[in-house]
Each structure stands twice: as C-alpha cells, then as structure tokens.
Design an enzyme around this catalytic site. Structure first.
Site, mmCIF file in Angstrom:
data_model
loop_
_atom_site.group_PDB
_atom_site.id
_atom_site.type_symbol
_atom_site.label_atom_id
_atom_site.label_comp_id
_atom_site.label_asym_id
_atom_site.label_seq_id
_atom_site.Cartn_x
_atom_site.Cartn_y
_atom_site.Cartn_z
ATOM 1 N N LEU A 113 36.194 39.945 62.641
ATOM 2 C CA LEU A 113 37.638 40.862 63.446
ATOM 3 C C LEU A 113 37.375 40.574 64.921
ATOM 4 O O LEU A 113 38.599 40.647 65.457
ATOM 5 C CB LEU A 113 37.129 41.789 62.278
ATOM 6 N N LYS A 153 42.154 34.578 40.776
ATOM 7 C CA LYS A 153 43.422 34.767 41.340
ATOM 8 C C LYS A 153 43.923 33.642 41.464
ATOM 9 O O LYS A 153 43.861 32.434 41.652
ATOM 10 C CB LYS A 153 42.832 35.516 42.816
ATOM 11 N N VAL A 195 23.276 48.002 69.152
ATOM 12 C CA VAL A 195 23.751 47.386 70.431
ATOM 13 C C VAL A 195 24.022 48.507 71.978
ATOM 14 O O VAL A 195 25.448 49.060 71.621
ATOM 15 C CB VAL A 195 24.405 46.177 70.823
ATOM 16 N N VAL A 227 37.059 46.382 53.059
ATOM 17 C CA VAL A 227 37.938 46.683 52.375
ATOM 18 C C VAL A 227 38.527 44.962 52.538
ATOM 19 O O VAL A 227 36.898 44.323 53.301
ATOM 20 C CB VAL A 227 39.091 47.076 53.368
ATOM 21 N N GLY A 260 26.663 42.331 60.362
ATOM 22 C CA GLY A 260 26.163 41.932 59.662
ATOM 23 C C GLY A 260 26.662 42.372 58.665
ATOM 24 O O GLY A 260 27.064 43.010 57.511
ATOM 25 N N GLY A 261 28.291 42.694 58.718
ATOM 26 C CA GLY A 261 29.434 41.945 57.868
ATOM 27 C C GLY A 261 29.521 40.968 57.050
ATOM 28 O O GLY A 261 29.388 39.991 56.676
#
Ligand code: FAD
Length: 507
Positions: A327, A72, A179, A41, A6-7
C-alpha cells in the site's frame, strides 16, 4: 537492509529477499510499529500467489489450513450490467482444459460483434464457472490430466501471522518500534530511522512497506503521488464478516450496489463481506446500512470495520535507496484482488536487481517503468468494469458510464471492440490492454454484454453457427465430475508432489 512495515507486503518482501540467491549476503531487519497495526483486510488473490508459495517451498497443506484459506476459481460479477442475458457473468482464470473451448467462445464473440445471433456469454465456455458455482475444488483427481488455474481466499490477519513466523524461521530479524523521524544523508538518501524508544535503525537500503502512511517513499523522499481518483471513484470500504459452515463456493462474488460493489469471500469458517464505495456519493453510515440490508443483517449485532483507501500510485516505486512495496507504493481498489500480485512482482523485481548487482540509475528507471506499466494496465482493466456498466439507478453508476477520462490505451481498446474489429492483435502486440490476459478482456467485455447493435441481431450464417454448445456443455459437465467437493478437499489438501505436473496456460 531494513524492511519498514510488518503487514503482508513487508513479510512477503522480506521472505522473498531472504530466500533469494542474494539472501545469504543480506542482513534483513523487518520493523513493525506496536501502535499501527497491519490493515487486516484483503482476502482474495489472483492465481499468481501460488507462485509465491511454490518459490518459497511452502505447501498449500501447510499454509492454507493455518489461514482458513479456500480456493478461488474466479469472480462472479452480479448486477453490473442490465443488458438482458448479461446481468451476471463469471471471470474465470482460464487454463489448460479451457483450450478445448476458448476458441469457440472467441469465434462466437466475434460473430456476435458482427451482429450474428449466437451464444457469446462466457459462462458456458469455462470449466471454472461450473467448479465455482457447484462448490467444487479446482484440483482434479490425479487420473484427470488437465489442471486448472486458481487463486485463493484467506484470512489476512492469519496470513500475516503465518508469514511472520516463516520469516523469523528463515532468518529475518523482527524488531518492534514506531518510527518517529527519518534521517537523511546529505545527498538525500535515507540514513536511519529514529524509533520511539530513542534507538535508531540504520541501513544501506530501505524497503517502505508502511502501508498508506508511505513513511519513507512519500513523507520522507517526497515522491509525487499519481491519483487515479478521476476514473476510479471508490475511496472507502466497510467490512463485515459472517460465520459460515455450509458448502464452500470456490469464487468471490462481486455484486453492484448503489454506490459501489460488495464482495463476498468464502473462508473455511466464515464469509467475508464488504462494500467498496465512493464517499463522494455516499456517507459511511449509508454504506453500512446498505450493506447490512443487502445481507439481511439490518438489525443483527455484527460489528463492522470502516476503511479509507488512497487509490493511485507513487510516480516512482524505487527512489534513491528506497523501494516501496504494498500500500505504500499505491493501491488499485480491490475489485480484481490484485494488490498482493503487485507486492509479489515488486519484490521479485527487487530481488532480480540485487542478484544482478545492478542498483544504478538505469536499473531504477527500468524497475519504475515495469511497475508503473503493471499499475496502469490493471487500472485500465478495472476502469473498464465501470465504464461498460449500464445501470441507471444512481448518479454513481451514470457518472461512471459517462466518464470520458479514460487512458488513451483503454479508449483505443474499447473503440476497436465496438467497431467489431478483433482486439487480439492489439493485446498481443501491447498496443493496449497491457498486464491482463486476453481471455480476461474477452470475459469482461462479452460478459457485460458489450455488443454493438445488440438489439439488431441477424440470424447466424452456417459458418458462424458451427459450434455446438451441447458438446461444450457435455465436456464441461463430464470434466467436472473429476473435481472433489471443496470443503472435503480442504480437510485433506494434497502435497504438490502428488499433483499433475502440467500447468500450461496458453491465452
Ligand atoms: C478494503 C480493502 C480490500 C482489500 N482487498 C484485497 C484483496 O482482496 N486482495 C488483495 O491482494 N489485496 C487487497 N487489499 C490490499 C491489501 O490489504 C494490502 O495490499 C495488503 O494487506 C498489504 O498491506 P501492507 O502490508 O502494504 O500495509 P499494512 O497492512 O497497512 O501494513 C503497514 C505496516 O507498516 C507499519 N507502520 C506504519 N507506520 C509505521 C511507523 N511509523 N513505524 C513503524 N512501522 C509502521 C505497521 O505497523 C504495519 O506493520 C485490500 C485493501 C483494502 C483497503
């Protein structure tokens, strides 16, 4: 379908799946551990993130204030090169208005590659450079019909919360559980996840968004990991946020330090700072001290976070009944803030495969080739920053410059450039430089001052000196008056329907 993690990657994937034409046929459960938080981050994006929110019909006026987000226009690189006149340069997100000045930049770069004494530093040629440094928002008033490209900065924790709320609103089931084991079918496919409360979660298909843990694609399916450590040395970071309420620059600043580089990212209420470094050259303690000294915060009581990074990629991003995203699939260090772009692309490729109804071997191979190309192309672009540095102050920079373990594609690109041959045909034809826009390569290589025989320039011919820099300055100066103050605009972000409609980008 289960999305494990859940990122940002998990929620972006779940949202794109739920929103797709295939979405109504899917039951998506997103699982998140109560014990392992999201990494928290990652505060910068490329311009492509705009497409993610547009696709989901989420207005900037809604998500940006919720995430303390800013615009940006690009990235300033400070101190990467020591070549006189090239100690700093700006990597713009080139756009429509720049079509009026990019040809002159390219002409001048080619002339300079042939030793003509002409101005070939990118900063004079792009509107974004001026917007970024003058704290202007890259969104012109409506009467000015040239849009410019931009990305975003945001608080990644708040973005995670925002995406979570949106996901739940849009029908993604949210489950909290850690998990503890993964059960596989006889054929090796993943069957179910066993959770710490002794319940299980079964599905036909799993998306592994468990971050660096790579619980499904890595630990369970044993997919080999392709490390990039031999040409991307950085494997650690230390982050340090500092409150800020002054004018907001619309840029990230990347400053070369002794054993890596520091980021400075403006949000509405603070600057995110961090130091990405190589632990082979510098301890965590020394990195923290150097960052604090760089910020003038040596004695200040400001808490920091230390992080480790695994840099490289999975050999396959789709393996059996599992796609990895974020990731969990790999990571290239954050120099160009490309990670969420990979998340978006990977999720979009999965959506396309589902919509086509093609989950066969051929589809998997194509998927893996496309994602791997994206990783390799971006890796090359990042490696080029290090390879072309001219710092001699530490072993870190000297070893980066001396690194010969480049991909054949990057080697070819640099050889072509240094032979003063045009790189555009190779970039257009896919011979090298895949995955990055032409103008980004020109900005990087010219911005670092990588010109052969720079000390032996000759006077430019009349033809080579034909571009009038004063005219370009004038165009950029006058154009910039159409762009509002960044902080003011962030207090009243226009809806998409009130904006200019053309978003062309030709290079
Ligand atoms: C120093 C640094 C700077 C970065 N800067 C940028 C940037 O500027 N721009 C950018 O785009 N990206 C950046 N990134 C990358 C960015 O942070 C990530 O790509 C992004 O946050 C997505 O992370 P994720 O969702 O893949 O993983 P995570 O945020 O780590 O989420 C992992 C999830 O998996 C769950 N999980 C783990 N184990 C289990 C388990 N056993 N059971 C159940 N759930 C589990 C966790 O609960 C969590 O929800 C940066 C990364 C680093 C390290």
């Amino acid at each position: 379908m289960v999305v494990a993690g859940g990122g940002t990657a998990g929620w972006m994937t779940a949202l794109l799946l739920a929103h797709s034409a295939y979405g109504p046929r899917l039951q998506i459960t997103l699982l998140e551990s109560p014990q392992v938080g999201a990494i928290g981050v990652g505060e910068g994006s490329t311009p492509w993130l705009r497409g993610f929110f547009d696709e989901l019909d989420i207005e900037e006026a809604e998500w940006m204030p919720a995430c303390n987000a800013t615009y940006k226009s690009g990235i300033t690189f400070e101190g990467w090169s020591t070549r006189p006149g090239f100690e700093s340069y700006f990597h713009s997100f080139a756009s429509m208005l720049d079509n009026l000045t990019m040809p002159q930049f390219v002409d001048n770069v080619h002339a300079r590659l042939n030793r003509a004494d002409v101005h070939a530093h990118p900063d004079r040629f792009f509107i974004s450079t001026k917007l970024a440094r003058d704290c202007l928002a890259p969104k012109p008033q409506r009467s000015f019909p040239f849009d410019v490209w931009y990305g975003y900065h945001f608080d990644s924790v708040l973005l995670g919360r925002f995406l979570h709320d949106k996901g739940v609103q849009r029908g993604v089931r949210h489950r909290v559980g850690h998990v503890t084991a993964v059960q596989q079918h006889d054929n090796g496919d993943i069957a179910l996840l066993r959770l710490d409360d002794d319940t299980t979660l079964a599905a036909d298909f799993f998306v592994d968004c468990t971050g660096f843990a790579s619980l499904l694609i890595g630990k369970t399916l044993q997919t080999p990991f392709v490390s990039y450590a031999e040409n991307l040395f950085n494997d650690a970071a230390v982050a340090l946020p500092v409150p800020h309420d002054g004018p907001i620059m619309s840029q990230t600043v990347s400053t070369a330090l002794r054993n890596g580089w520091s980021w400075k990212i403006p949000l509405t209420h603070r600057h995110g700072h961090g130091y990405v470094y190589s632990s082979a050259f510098c301890s965590a303690e020394d990195a923290e001290t150097e960052l604090r000294a760089h910020l003038g915060l040596l004695d200040a009581d400001v808490p920091v976070r230390h992080l480790k990074m695994r840099v490289g990629r999975m050999q396959k991003h789709w393996h059996r009944n599992c796609v990895a995203n974020g990731l969990a699939q790999g990571f290239i260090e954050p120099l160009e803030a490309t990670a969420l772009l990979f998340v978006q692309r990977t999720a979009t490729l999965l959506v396309r495969a589902l919509e086509k109804g093609d989950l066969g071997e051929r589809a998997q191979t194509d998927f893996n080739t496309t994602v791997n190309d994206l990783f390799e192309g971006t890796r090359d672009y990042i490696v080029a920053h290090y390879k072309t540095n001219t710092r001699t102050d530490t072993d870190y920079w000297r070893e980066n410059a001396a690194n010969t373990r480049l991909s054949p594609s990057l080697e070819r690109l640099l050889r072509t450039w240094l032979a003063s041959e045009p790189i555009i045909p190779g970039l257009n034809g896919g011979a090298f430089g895949k995955g990055y826009p032409i103008m980004s390569w020109y900005s990087l290589l010219a911005g670092m001052g990588l010109f052969p025989n720079a000390g032996q320039m000759r006077p430019a011919t009349k033809e080579e000196a034909r571009h009038d820099l004063a005219q370009i300055d004038n165009l950029i100066e006058r154009s910039a008056t159409n762009f509002p103050d960044h902080r003011e605009l962030l207090q009243n972000i226009p809806l998409r329907s009130r904006e200019n409609s053309l978003q062309a980008y030709f290079w």
